[in-house]
Scaffold this active site. Structure first.
Site, PDB file in Angstrom:
ATOM      1  N   ASN A 172      35.157  45.413  40.773  1.00 57.76           N
ATOM      2  CA  ASN A 172      34.263  45.065  39.674  1.00 57.76           C
ATOM      3  C   ASN A 172      33.082  46.036  39.642  1.00 57.76           C
ATOM      4  OD1 ASN A 172      32.989  43.788  37.570  1.00 57.76           O
ATOM      5  ND2 ASN A 172      32.651  41.842  38.626  1.00 57.76           N
ATOM      6  N   GLU A 217      22.980  45.063  35.779  1.00 59.38           N
ATOM      7  CA  GLU A 217      22.546  43.750  36.255  1.00 59.38           C
ATOM      8  C   GLU A 217      22.278  43.818  37.750  1.00 59.38           C
ATOM      9  OE1 GLU A 217      25.566  40.617  36.470  1.00 59.38           O
ATOM     10  OE2 GLU A 217      26.921  41.994  35.440  1.00 59.38           O
ATOM     11  N   HIS A 251      36.693  43.557  29.856  1.00 60.31           N
ATOM     12  CA  HIS A 251      35.861  43.521  31.058  1.00 60.31           C
ATOM     13  C   HIS A 251      36.754  43.025  32.198  1.00 60.31           C
ATOM     14  CE1 HIS A 251      33.021  42.589  34.062  1.00 60.31           C
ATOM     15  NE2 HIS A 251      33.107  41.285  33.915  1.00 60.31           N
ATOM     16  N   CYS A 301      27.431  41.355  32.528  1.00 58.98           N
ATOM     17  CA  CYS A 301      28.377  42.473  32.358  1.00 58.98           C
ATOM     18  C   CYS A 301      28.480  42.938  30.912  1.00 58.98           C
ATOM     19  CB  CYS A 301      29.741  42.069  32.896  1.00 58.98           C
ATOM     20  SG  CYS A 301      29.666  41.546  34.617  1.00 58.98           S
ATOM     21  N   SER A 347      33.495  30.504  35.412  1.00 57.02           N
ATOM     22  CA  SER A 347      33.335  31.810  34.744  1.00 57.02           C
ATOM     23  C   SER A 347      34.657  32.262  34.131  1.00 57.02           C
ATOM     24  CB  SER A 347      32.770  32.874  35.699  1.00 57.02           C
ATOM     25  OG  SER A 347      33.719  33.280  36.649  1.00 57.02           O
TER      26      SER A 347
HETATM   27  N1  COA Z   1      50.130  35.745  46.690  1.00 58.97           N
HETATM   28  C1  COA Z   1      49.964  35.932  45.362  1.00 58.97           C
HETATM   29  N2  COA Z   1      49.016  35.302  44.627  1.00 58.97           N
HETATM   30  C2  COA Z   1      48.216  34.414  45.272  1.00 58.97           C
HETATM   31  C3  COA Z   1      48.335  34.166  46.650  1.00 58.97           C
HETATM   32  C4  COA Z   1      49.353  34.870  47.369  1.00 58.97           C
HETATM   33  N3  COA Z   1      49.528  34.703  48.687  1.00 58.97           N
HETATM   34  N4  COA Z   1      47.404  33.242  47.007  1.00 58.97           N
HETATM   35  C5  COA Z   1      46.719  32.930  45.880  1.00 58.97           C
HETATM   36  N5  COA Z   1      47.207  33.642  44.829  1.00 58.97           N
HETATM   37  C6  COA Z   1      46.721  33.655  43.448  1.00 58.97           C
HETATM   38  C7  COA Z   1      46.330  32.301  42.889  1.00 58.97           C
HETATM   39  O1  COA Z   1      47.455  31.581  42.420  1.00 58.97           O
HETATM   40  C8  COA Z   1      45.382  32.717  41.767  1.00 58.97           C
HETATM   41  O2  COA Z   1      46.133  33.163  40.656  1.00 58.97           O
HETATM   42  P1  COA Z   1      45.962  32.438  39.220  1.00 58.97           P
HETATM   43  O3  COA Z   1      44.500  32.504  38.875  1.00 58.97           O
HETATM   44  O4  COA Z   1      46.785  33.273  38.289  1.00 58.97           O
HETATM   45  O5  COA Z   1      46.442  31.044  39.415  1.00 58.97           O
HETATM   46  C9  COA Z   1      44.688  33.951  42.343  1.00 58.97           C
HETATM   47  O6  COA Z   1      45.510  34.393  43.448  1.00 58.97           O
HETATM   48  C10 COA Z   1      43.280  33.694  42.863  1.00 58.97           C
HETATM   49  O7  COA Z   1      43.331  32.560  43.678  1.00 58.97           O
HETATM   50  P2  COA Z   1      42.169  31.458  43.655  1.00 58.97           P
HETATM   51  O8  COA Z   1      42.535  30.365  44.574  1.00 58.97           O
HETATM   52  O9  COA Z   1      41.828  31.093  42.240  1.00 58.97           O
HETATM   53  O10 COA Z   1      40.990  32.353  44.267  1.00 58.97           O
HETATM   54  P3  COA Z   1      39.503  31.968  44.581  1.00 58.97           P
HETATM   55  O11 COA Z   1      39.301  30.509  44.702  1.00 58.97           O
HETATM   56  O12 COA Z   1      39.118  32.822  45.739  1.00 58.97           O
HETATM   57  O13 COA Z   1      38.671  32.427  43.282  1.00 58.97           O
HETATM   58  C11 COA Z   1      37.647  33.925  41.744  1.00 58.97           C
HETATM   59  C12 COA Z   1      38.933  33.583  42.514  1.00 58.97           C
HETATM   60  C13 COA Z   1      37.930  35.038  40.736  1.00 58.97           C
HETATM   61  C14 COA Z   1      37.157  32.696  40.971  1.00 58.97           C
HETATM   62  C15 COA Z   1      36.586  34.397  42.761  1.00 58.97           C
HETATM   63  O14 COA Z   1      37.013  35.617  43.320  1.00 58.97           O
HETATM   64  C16 COA Z   1      35.196  34.580  42.162  1.00 58.97           C
HETATM   65  O15 COA Z   1      34.429  33.645  42.078  1.00 58.97           O
HETATM   66  N6  COA Z   1      34.840  35.840  41.733  1.00 58.97           N
HETATM   67  C17 COA Z   1      33.547  36.140  41.166  1.00 58.97           C
HETATM   68  C18 COA Z   1      33.389  35.667  39.726  1.00 58.97           C
HETATM   69  C19 COA Z   1      34.350  36.321  38.786  1.00 58.97           C
HETATM   70  O16 COA Z   1      34.898  37.385  39.043  1.00 58.97           O
HETATM   71  N7  COA Z   1      34.565  35.686  37.619  1.00 58.97           N
HETATM   72  C20 COA Z   1      35.479  36.188  36.596  1.00 58.97           C
HETATM   73  C21 COA Z   1      34.997  35.994  35.201  1.00 58.97           C
HETATM   74  S1  COA Z   1      33.519  36.908  34.884  1.00 58.97           S
END
Ligand code: COA
Length: 394
Positions: free
Chosen positions: A278, A81, A235, A113, A203
């Protein structure tokens, strides 16, 4: 009785550099625990300026061609992709770099993916039709998100090449599979953008819904019971996603997903992804390699695979490990590819990210940057020019 078809050989390549996510945490002003523990990511691969999906794909596939030769490979299915052309297949320069016969079908497949899993299934269909036919399946991707976005912590890059044949030496692809497709706007990359549009939270929830729906279809089609699987590969856009997905699968099967059980089922399959990051289409198969390189002998055991591609398509299917498969693994080479990456600072990563190939038709010759067996030499008349790297170092 139908001849067994599956993976005869499998090889990994990744990029030249790696950045520790502490570098990104400092830049983003967040506690590094969010990335190390919350996402389950320690490092991410950063490709050199003369690496792309073609050089990584060729580096993975060259290991297979060196072992088995090019004879009988009549098809290359390259899933990605991170396409480099809207029209021409990236499988064609790979065919050229590997000196594969001109009597080859070279095609690129796309569905976020999920593309790699779809290529594996389509390859199996070609081999079933003609068991003398071997198919080179390659999943190669560079996961790249906007600077300073949440997705930036879930970047990475890798390629996994698989030789699909009759009477495979590594794993037989089991016939049952569960499917799920829904038109969802969780992640997509319009033709005018180099980074995706993404709703990360959506997602994650669509991925979990897809796990449930693909599993239910798999069950309805007479698939194995959950307890029959010796391993689970998902994945992994970030390794914690595998934990979320597996917890959902256990829950819908009436099992409480306690941490010990999750670690037992997923620990081995997340080792490589936790430091590569990833790799989109390749990520599921990086997880498979990580499992095979770290687990005890799984001969005659079945391993479950769940592929998810945003947009979205998901598939739940299984591989049955062939006795003696461990002798075919490239464990040392896989570890070396990961360990030899040069660790870089945020500033170096940013300089690499900010570098762009010309978009106005002008030519550019690239400096040597990476050290893999193939490199992007430059761009001429809007075409990418590749070459085998002359290994002149002593
Ligand atoms: N210590 C430990 N864990 C911590 C932390 C700390 N200091 N601060 C935050 N976290 C945890 C959160 O609780 C969360 O865990 P949970 O999901 O089990 O509740 C995790 O870290 C991620 O935090 P979050 O606030 O959700 O992160 P984010 O708003 O930056 O978004 C994604 C995370 C994955 C959505 C973002 O990286 C993204 O958009 N990635 C691209 C798309 C993707 O990968 N999608 C996945 C499906 S294909």
């Amino acid at each position: 009785m139908a001849v067994p078809v599956g993976i005869h050989d499998i090889a990994l390549a990744t990029g030249h550099y790696a950045m520790d996510l502490s570098e990104l945490a400092e830049r983003h002003g967040v506690d590094v625990g969010k990335y190390y523990l919350g996402l389950g990511q320690r490092e991410q691969t950063v490709p050199a300026t003369d690496e792309d999906i073609v050089t990584m794909a060729a580096a993975a596939a060259a290991q297979i061609v060196a072992t088995h030769g090019a004879q009988d490979i009549r098809t290359i299915l390259l899933a990605t992709e991170s396409g480099i052309d809207h029209s021409k297949s990236a499988a064609i320069p790979v065919q050229e770099l590997l000196n594969l016969p001109a009597a080859t079908r070279a095609v690129e497949l796309k569905q976020a993916c999920y593309g790699g899993a779809s290529a594996l299934q389509m390859a199996a269909g070609l081999v079933e039709r003609d068991p003398a036919h071997r198919v080179l399946v390659i999943a190669s991707d560079i996961a790249r998100y906007d600077i300073d976005s949440g997705g930036e912590a879930t970047q990475g890059a890798a390629a996994v090449a698989m030789l699909v044949s009759a009477d495979p030496a590594v794993a037989v692809l089991e016939p049952e599979s569960g499917l799920y497709t829904a038109d969802v706007r969780d992640f997509w990359r319009p033709n005018h953008r180099s980074t995706p549009r993404v709703d990360g939270k959506l997602s994650v929830s669509v991925y979990l819904e897809a796990v449930e729906r693909a599993w239910k279809d798999y069950e309805a089609r007479g698939g194995r019971a959950l307890r029959e699987f010796a391993g689970f590969c998902y994945h992994q856009p970030f390794t914690k996603m595998a934990y979320k997905a597996h917890a959902r699968l256990l829950e819908i099967n009436g099992t409480a997903p306690d941490q010990g059980l999750l670690d037992r089922d997923l620990g081995h399959t997340t080792v490589y992804n936790g430091v590569i990051g990833n790799s989109y289409t390749a990520s599921l198969f990086v997880g498979l390699l990580s499992l095979l390189d770290h687990a005890e002998d799984l001969s005659e055991r079945s391993v479950a695979l769940l592929s998810y591609g945003s947009g979205c398509v998901a598939e739940f299917f299984a591989l049955r490990m062939v006795p003696g498969y461990r002798q075919r693994l490239r464990t040392e080479a896989n570890r070396a590819a990961i360990e030899r990456r040069e660790r870089i600072s945020y500033d170096r990563y940013r300089a690499i990210r900010d570098f762009a190939l010309p978009e106005d038709g002008s030519s550019l010759a690239l400096e040597h940057d990476g050290a893999g067996p193939f490199r992007l030499r430059g761009v001429s008349d809007d075409s990418r020019i590749y070459e085998a790297r002359r290994l002149t170092r002593v």
